[in-house]
Design an enzyme around this catalytic site. Structure first.
Site, PDB file in Angstrom:
ATOM      1  N   ASP A 125      16.613 -18.239  29.374  1.00 43.26           N
ATOM      2  CA  ASP A 125      17.303 -19.530  29.457  1.00 43.26           C
ATOM      3  C   ASP A 125      17.255 -20.260  28.123  1.00 43.26           C
ATOM      4  O   ASP A 125      18.231 -20.918  27.728  1.00 43.26           O
ATOM      5  CB  ASP A 125      16.669 -20.376  30.561  1.00 43.26           C
ATOM      6  CG  ASP A 125      17.352 -21.720  30.724  1.00 43.26           C
ATOM      7  OD1 ASP A 125      18.456 -21.745  31.305  1.00 43.26           O
ATOM      8  OD2 ASP A 125      16.801 -22.723  30.262  1.00 43.26           O
ATOM      9  N   ASN A 133      14.877 -31.145  27.572  1.00 46.54           N
ATOM     10  CA  ASN A 133      15.516 -31.186  26.264  1.00 46.54           C
ATOM     11  C   ASN A 133      15.439 -32.610  25.691  1.00 46.54           C
ATOM     12  O   ASN A 133      14.809 -33.487  26.281  1.00 46.54           O
ATOM     13  CB  ASN A 133      16.971 -30.687  26.348  1.00 46.54           C
ATOM     14  CG  ASN A 133      17.840 -31.540  27.271  1.00 46.54           C
ATOM     15  OD1 ASN A 133      17.512 -32.690  27.585  1.00 46.54           O
ATOM     16  ND2 ASN A 133      18.952 -30.985  27.713  1.00 46.54           N
TER      17      ASN A 133
END
Length: 375
Positions: free
Chosen positions: A250, A61
């Protein structure tokens, strides 16, 4: 850079998946830890496999935490390879190991860009038509040499014939260190089989909450992702890899968690993932995530995967996979933050919230029991 590394020098450079399907092998046996050091390389190669890869920026991320879906995908790849290799160690149809269930998975430590993830898979139990693979993920900082246990998981596979996708092959038995070890494996098998049947019986139509502009409601954060299944997503059968599906799940869960907290969020754990039906190449999958329960430091997100065929429109949409993901909110120093309360509206949301709270309390009690047993 992607590196697949086998512990045995007998592995060919053509790749473990091809070798697992195309080579004919003699029946394999799993050996105990006491005998492993003196066992043959051939037996060790068949019962264990290690996959290693450095984590890249596109795996993480915006703050550098590797996505849980990337780790889940690597876990499934390692399990599929060792399972396929083992099931082809006998005469008969060539086959591949198809994922049917992932047990509760804990994300014990975060993995960051630049670290090397070492994923080790080992077959720990076999029944007539299925096998259990236990997987550990070790994250290594190659600059300092420091290593940490990042993840542990248990996966269940069934061998599917390459000649007939509906034909389930028999699994070669493994050798156990003791009768107690075999009995414990049998108990795990019976438990997961019962839970899979219960989960399949509870399949219901996805009824989304109405879009809601009020923050911290279910309708505000719920999210969906639509994906067309292509060749790169699929196995030799043209059915989707379990790891690809888990990665999509996810991603959706992460979006839901981020919308609720508006902070950095990471996967903390995943309840058992049940693969109810196969998804074929050319299908459109809709991955839906919605909050069900929020505690002081965590969020439970239900993720449902529905599939429909573009070329066989008459078959309609069906439920393929379901699971519950748990996320936590982190500050800039990767310390847990308090999660905003969830505003529950209506009887249906209330029911799901109460069921989520029961799962949360059960898991919390189990963690405390495990911690007490380790002391």
């Amino acid at each position: 850079m992607r590196c697949f590394r086998l512990r045995s020098s007998r592995a060919s450079d053509e790749g473990a998946k091809t070798a697992a399907v195309e080579e004919k092998r003699q029946p394999s046996q799993q050996i105990s830890s006491a005998d492993r050091s003196g066992g043959s390389d051939e037996a060790q190669q068949r019962s264990r496999y290690q996959l290693s890869r450095i984590m890249r920026p596109d795996d993480a991320n915006i703050v550098g935490n590797v996505h849980g879906g990337i780790i889940l995908k690597m876990i499934e790849e390692a399990g599929s390879i060792v399972g396929t290799r083992h099931c082809n160690a006998q005469n008969g149809d060539r086959c591949v190991a198809a994922l049917v269930r992932v047990e509760k998975t804990e994300f014990l430590s975060p993995v960051f860009i630049g670290e090397v993830a070492h994923v080790t898979a080992e077959i720990t139990y076999t029944s007539k038509h299925s096998l259990e693979v236990q997987v550990k993920v070790i994250a290594e900082n190659v600059l300092t040499g420091a290593k940490k246990l990042a993840n542990k998981a248990a996966l269940w596979y069934v061998p599917v014939s390459l000649q007939n996708v509906d034909k389930i092959m028999e699994v070669p038995p493994i050798k156990y260190a003791s009768a107690e070890e075999e009995e414990e494996g049998r108990k795990r098998y019976d438990t997961q089989k019962m839970e899979r049947l219960e989960s399949k019986a509870k399949i219901e139509e996805v009824v989304l909450s109405a879009p809601n502009q009020e923050q911290h409601t279910v309708g505000f954060s719920q999210s969906s992702l639509i994906h067309l299944v292509g060749p790169s997503d699929c196995t030799l059968h043209d059915y989707v890899h379990g790891g690809v599906t888990m990665k999509l799940m996810d991603e959706v869960a992460g979006i839901v968690a981020f919308r609720h907290c508006n902070t950095n969020v990471v996967t903390a754990s995943v309840e058992a993932i049940n693969f109810h039906r196969k998804i074929k190449k050319g299908c459109v999958v809709t991955v839906t995530g919605r909050l069900t329960f929020v505690s002081n430091r965590s969020m439970e997100i239900e993720v449902l995967v529905d599939a429909s065929s573009l070329v066989e429109a008459g078959k309609g949409k069906y439920r393929a996979v379901s699971a519950f993901f748990t996320f936590i909110s982190l500050d800039k120093d990767n310390k847990p933050l308090t999660v905003p309360c969830l505003k529950v509206e209506g009887e249906e949301e209330q029911r799901r919230s109460e069921e989520g709270k029961a799962r949360y309390l059960l898991n919390k009690a189990k963690r405390l029991e495990d911690k007490a047993n380790q002391q």
